[in-house]
Design a protein around this motif. Structure first.
Motif, PDB file in Angstrom:
ATOM      1  N   ARG A 194      36.650  56.390  72.372  1.00  0.00           N
ATOM      2  CA  ARG A 194      36.083  55.103  72.792  1.00  0.00           C
ATOM      3  C   ARG A 194      34.888  54.711  71.925  1.00  0.00           C
ATOM      4  O   ARG A 194      34.706  53.537  71.587  1.00  0.00           O
ATOM      5  N   GLN A 197      36.507  53.796  68.276  1.00  0.00           N
ATOM      6  CA  GLN A 197      37.856  53.255  68.149  1.00  0.00           C
ATOM      7  C   GLN A 197      37.966  52.110  67.156  1.00  0.00           C
ATOM      8  O   GLN A 197      39.013  51.935  66.517  1.00  0.00           O
ATOM      9  N   LEU A 227      45.299  56.143  77.366  1.00  0.00           N
ATOM     10  CA  LEU A 227      44.025  55.620  76.868  1.00  0.00           C
ATOM     11  C   LEU A 227      44.232  54.782  75.616  1.00  0.00           C
ATOM     12  O   LEU A 227      43.652  53.694  75.482  1.00  0.00           O
ATOM     13  N   ASP A 230      45.750  51.491  76.673  1.00  0.00           N
ATOM     14  CA  ASP A 230      44.782  50.656  77.375  1.00  0.00           C
ATOM     15  C   ASP A 230      43.723  50.085  76.437  1.00  0.00           C
ATOM     16  O   ASP A 230      43.182  49.004  76.681  1.00  0.00           O
ATOM     17  N   SER A 231      43.431  50.821  75.359  1.00  0.00           N
ATOM     18  CA  SER A 231      42.401  50.374  74.420  1.00  0.00           C
ATOM     19  C   SER A 231      42.911  49.321  73.445  1.00  0.00           C
ATOM     20  O   SER A 231      42.133  48.751  72.677  1.00  0.00           O
ATOM     21  N   TYR A 233      45.143  50.071  71.039  1.00  0.00           N
ATOM     22  CA  TYR A 233      45.529  50.689  69.769  1.00  0.00           C
ATOM     23  C   TYR A 233      46.983  50.345  69.457  1.00  0.00           C
ATOM     24  O   TYR A 233      47.883  50.607  70.258  1.00  0.00           O
TER      25      TYR A 233
END
Length: 258
Positions: A194, A197, A227, A230-231, A233
């Motif tokens: 996080r 990123q 993750l 959700d980010s 990527y």
């Protein structure tokens, strides 16, 4: 949904290299990566990619004499000319293979007293390579590698890599985050990802501590895959692990992500 790329230097390695593309496609992969393509004409590799509907995701710039233990040239003083020749060679392969990401291995620290000189050379070489790659719409990657797998490697932690990104400010220079290396060196993977990123240009995975399938060991990869989704990527996840046996027999982890 994450996109996974089979690392053909490590997976399906019971078969000759050029036969691994078919095996990866049959197993459901749509992307591949590997360490180096230079032992084969680019046209032969491109033929395998086209035949099996695969995307070439990543490979490395020439690393020096890999068989003799060299692990990259980018931070080695007095090897700048060889490094620049390698940049041109890698660009030629990247264009032939439709590959948009190239990794520059840094090299080994033989003498700690040389580290400041090595860092200066590293920055100079990365700036040169990033700008050459930018001419062709390509991204340059650097990768922190844990000191157990490659003792003496020049760069070991994510913070080191992202500090270099900030210092150079080249828009097409990014950091690989291999969760295997990051777990060994620093842990706290979700928070580390996080934090950095925005500068992560490629992700790789393997089980820790033995670098086998990602459903073995101490890392909760389903959590990390979620993750990444959700980010936002949208890159590939390179499966850079050594199968415990036949590669296909260890792909149970992949069945729900195909």
């Amino acid at each position: 949904m994450p996109r996974f790329a089979a690392n053909l230097s490590m997976m399906f390695n019971d078969a000759p290299f050029l036969e691994r593309f078919a095996r990866a496609a049959a197993a459901g992969f749509r992307g591949v990566e590997f360490l180096f393509p230079y032992d084969y004409p680019a046209e032969q590799i491109a033929e395998q990619l086209d035949k099996h509907g695969l995307t070439q995701v990543l490979f490395n710039l020439p690393p020096g004499d890999f068989a003799a233990g060299e692990r990259g040239l980018a931070a080695l003083p007095d090897r700048a000319a060889e490094f620049r020749e390698g940049v041109d060679r890698a660009i030629d392969y990247a264009r032939a293979l439709g590959c948009t990401r190239l990794h520059a291995m840094a090299g080994l620290v033989a003498d700690e007293a040389m580290r400041p000189r090595m860092r200066a050379q590293y920055l100079e070489n990365l700036r040169y390579a990033a700008r050459r790659l930018q001419e062709h719409g390509l991204t340059l990657l650097i990768e922190p590698i844990n000191s157990r797998s490659i003792p003496g490697y020049f760069i070991n932690r994510q913070a080191e890599g992202h500090a270099i990104l900030a210092e150079l400010g080249e828009p097409n220079l990014k950091v690989q985050m291999d969760f295997f290396h990051a777990q060994i060196m620093e842990g706290d993977l979700a928070t580390t990802y996080r934090r950095f990123q925005a500068g992560v240009g490629h992700v790789q995975i393997a089980g820790v501590p033995d670098r086998h399938e990602p459903d073995t060991g101490e890392v909760n990869y389903p959590y990390l895959f979620q993750l990444l989704d959700d980010s936002g990527y949208d890159g590939w996840i390179g499966c850079e692990y050594s199968p415990r046996g036949l590669t296909e027999e260890g792909l149970g982890w992949y069945s729900s992500w195909r």
